[in-house]
Design a protein around this motif. Structure first.
Motif, PDB file in Angstrom:
ATOM      1  N   THR A  50       0.880  -1.203  -0.100  1.00  0.00           N
ATOM      2  CA  THR A  50      -0.059  -0.079  -0.116  1.00  0.00           C
ATOM      3  C   THR A  50       1.012   1.298  -0.054  1.00  0.00           C
ATOM      4  N   THR A  51       0.628   2.172  -0.712  1.00  0.00           N
ATOM      5  CA  THR A  51       1.270   3.342  -0.721  1.00  0.00           C
ATOM      6  C   THR A  51       0.182   4.435   0.207  1.00  0.00           C
ATOM      7  N   VAL A  52       1.081   5.227   0.966  1.00  0.00           N
ATOM      8  CA  VAL A  52       0.213   5.967   2.014  1.00  0.00           C
ATOM      9  C   VAL A  52       1.069   7.461   1.971  1.00  0.00           C
ATOM     10  N   ILE A  53      -0.096   8.599   2.263  1.00  0.00           N
ATOM     11  CA  ILE A  53       0.593   9.832   2.757  1.00  0.00           C
ATOM     12  C   ILE A  53       0.262   9.839   4.281  1.00  0.00           C
ATOM     13  N   LEU A  54       1.667  10.349   4.824  1.00  0.00           N
ATOM     14  CA  LEU A  54       1.594  10.409   6.272  1.00  0.00           C
ATOM     15  C   LEU A  54       1.458  11.887   6.567  1.00  0.00           C
ATOM     16  N   ARG A  55       0.595  12.279   7.333  1.00  0.00           N
ATOM     17  CA  ARG A  55       0.746  13.830   7.423  1.00  0.00           C
ATOM     18  C   ARG A  55       0.966  14.056   8.862  1.00  0.00           C
ATOM     19  N   ASN A  56       1.749  15.072   9.288  1.00  0.00           N
ATOM     20  CA  ASN A  56       2.011  15.497  10.480  1.00  0.00           C
ATOM     21  C   ASN A  56       2.648  14.303  11.462  1.00  0.00           C
ATOM     22  N   ALA A  57       3.529  13.518  10.927  1.00  0.00           N
ATOM     23  CA  ALA A  57       4.290  12.288  11.317  1.00  0.00           C
ATOM     24  C   ALA A  57       5.331  12.982  12.096  1.00  0.00           C
ATOM     25  N   LYS A  58       5.898  11.989  13.087  1.00  0.00           N
ATOM     26  CA  LYS A  58       6.726  12.489  14.111  1.00  0.00           C
ATOM     27  C   LYS A  58       7.742  11.353  14.139  1.00  0.00           C
ATOM     28  N   ILE A  59       8.992  11.610  14.753  1.00  0.00           N
ATOM     29  CA  ILE A  59      10.049  10.681  15.041  1.00  0.00           C
ATOM     30  C   ILE A  59      10.172  10.267  16.479  1.00  0.00           C
ATOM     31  N   ASP A  60       9.788   9.036  16.694  1.00  0.00           N
ATOM     32  CA  ASP A  60       9.825   8.652  18.298  1.00  0.00           C
ATOM     33  C   ASP A  60      11.222   7.932  18.289  1.00  0.00           C
ATOM     34  N   MET A  61      11.720   8.024  19.466  1.00  0.00           N
ATOM     35  CA  MET A  61      13.264   7.061  19.675  1.00  0.00           C
ATOM     36  C   MET A  61      12.709   5.984  20.473  1.00  0.00           C
ATOM     37  N   PHE A  62      13.108   4.711  20.101  1.00  0.00           N
ATOM     38  CA  PHE A  62      12.796   3.487  20.796  1.00  0.00           C
ATOM     39  C   PHE A  62      14.124   2.608  20.950  1.00  0.00           C
ATOM     40  N   LYS A  63      14.579   2.570  21.970  1.00  0.00           N
ATOM     41  CA  LYS A  63      15.866   1.773  22.175  1.00  0.00           C
ATOM     42  C   LYS A  63      17.119   2.396  21.351  1.00  0.00           C
ATOM     43  N   GLY A  64      17.107   3.844  21.225  1.00  0.00           N
ATOM     44  CA  GLY A  64      18.208   4.613  20.628  1.00  0.00           C
ATOM     45  C   GLY A  64      17.894   4.506  19.044  1.00  0.00           C
ATOM     46  N   THR A  65      16.715   4.022  18.474  1.00  0.00           N
ATOM     47  CA  THR A  65      16.662   4.133  17.046  1.00  0.00           C
ATOM     48  C   THR A  65      15.551   4.874  16.937  1.00  0.00           C
ATOM     49  N   MET A  66      15.270   5.403  15.617  1.00  0.00           N
ATOM     50  CA  MET A  66      14.278   6.285  15.220  1.00  0.00           C
ATOM     51  C   MET A  66      12.885   5.245  14.765  1.00  0.00           C
ATOM     52  N   ARG A  67      11.732   5.737  14.937  1.00  0.00           N
ATOM     53  CA  ARG A  67      10.488   5.120  14.713  1.00  0.00           C
ATOM     54  C   ARG A  67       9.525   6.232  14.152  1.00  0.00           C
ATOM     55  N   LEU A  68       9.108   6.063  12.975  1.00  0.00           N
ATOM     56  CA  LEU A  68       7.963   7.125  12.705  1.00  0.00           C
ATOM     57  C   LEU A  68       6.538   6.821  13.235  1.00  0.00           C
ATOM     58  N   ALA A  69       6.005   7.726  13.352  1.00  0.00           N
ATOM     59  CA  ALA A  69       4.699   7.215  14.012  1.00  0.00           C
ATOM     60  C   ALA A  69       3.450   8.589  13.780  1.00  0.00           C
ATOM     61  N   VAL A  70       2.421   8.339  13.698  1.00  0.00           N
ATOM     62  CA  VAL A  70       1.457   9.441  13.621  1.00  0.00           C
ATOM     63  C   VAL A  70       0.230   9.346  14.647  1.00  0.00           C
TER      64      VAL A  70
END
Length: 155
Positions: free
Chosen positions: A98-118
């Motif tokens: 699936t192709t998606v548009i993520l709007r107002n997404a943020k970067i969370d840090m989890f165990k020192g690595t980046m995770r994208l979240a909405v």
């Protein structure tokens, strides 16, 4: 109430019209390789490469923890990939391919690595299939970051 009292009181409809006159900001689409730790407000187009459910909790004794579902989805574009943490209804939207548009997404840090979240302030929209090939060999979630405190010696 007299007619003059009605005119001097601020009409809620009038203040709403003033806010409506403000121009909405055009979204600036960014690429996955431009994402940095601790940032937010990102808008990007990404393709879902894979999805893996990591937590599925049905109705529990506590009403606060209703049907909680969390999935880690690998999403990306032609510049790289990142793990997206999908929660509850987002899990149904983010299916592989699936192709998606993520709007107002943020970067969370989890165990020192980046995770994208909405979160609740953002939005996920399914869009037409992407015309790009996902660059899977540049996974930003594999890069480990360390918080370093910088002491200003000039003060």
């Amino acid at each position: 109430m007299s007619a003059t009292a009605n005119n001097t009181a601020q009409d809620p409809k009038q203040s709403h019209n003033n806010n409506a006159k403000r121009q909405l900001r055009k979204p600036v689409f960014m690429k996955v390789d431009q994402l940095k730790p601790g940032t937010s407000g990102h808008t990007l187009i990404a393709m879902v490469v894979s999805a893996n459910t990591v937590l599925m909790r049905g109705r529990s004794a506590s009403q606060n923890l209703r049907n909680a579902r969390i999935a880690e989805c690998l999403v990306g574009d032609e510049t790289g990939t990142i793990i997206f943490t999908a929660r509850n209804d987002q899990v149904d939207i983010l299916k592989p391919g699936t192709t998606v548009i993520l709007r107002n997404a943020k970067i969370d840090m989890f165990k020192g690595t980046m995770r994208l979240a909405v979160d609740k302030w953002g939005r996920i929209e399914v869009t037409e299939p992407a015309k790009f090939v996902v660059k899977e060999d540049n996974n930003l979630s594999l890069v480990e970051y360390e918080l370093v405190n910088v002491v200003d010696e000039g003060a």
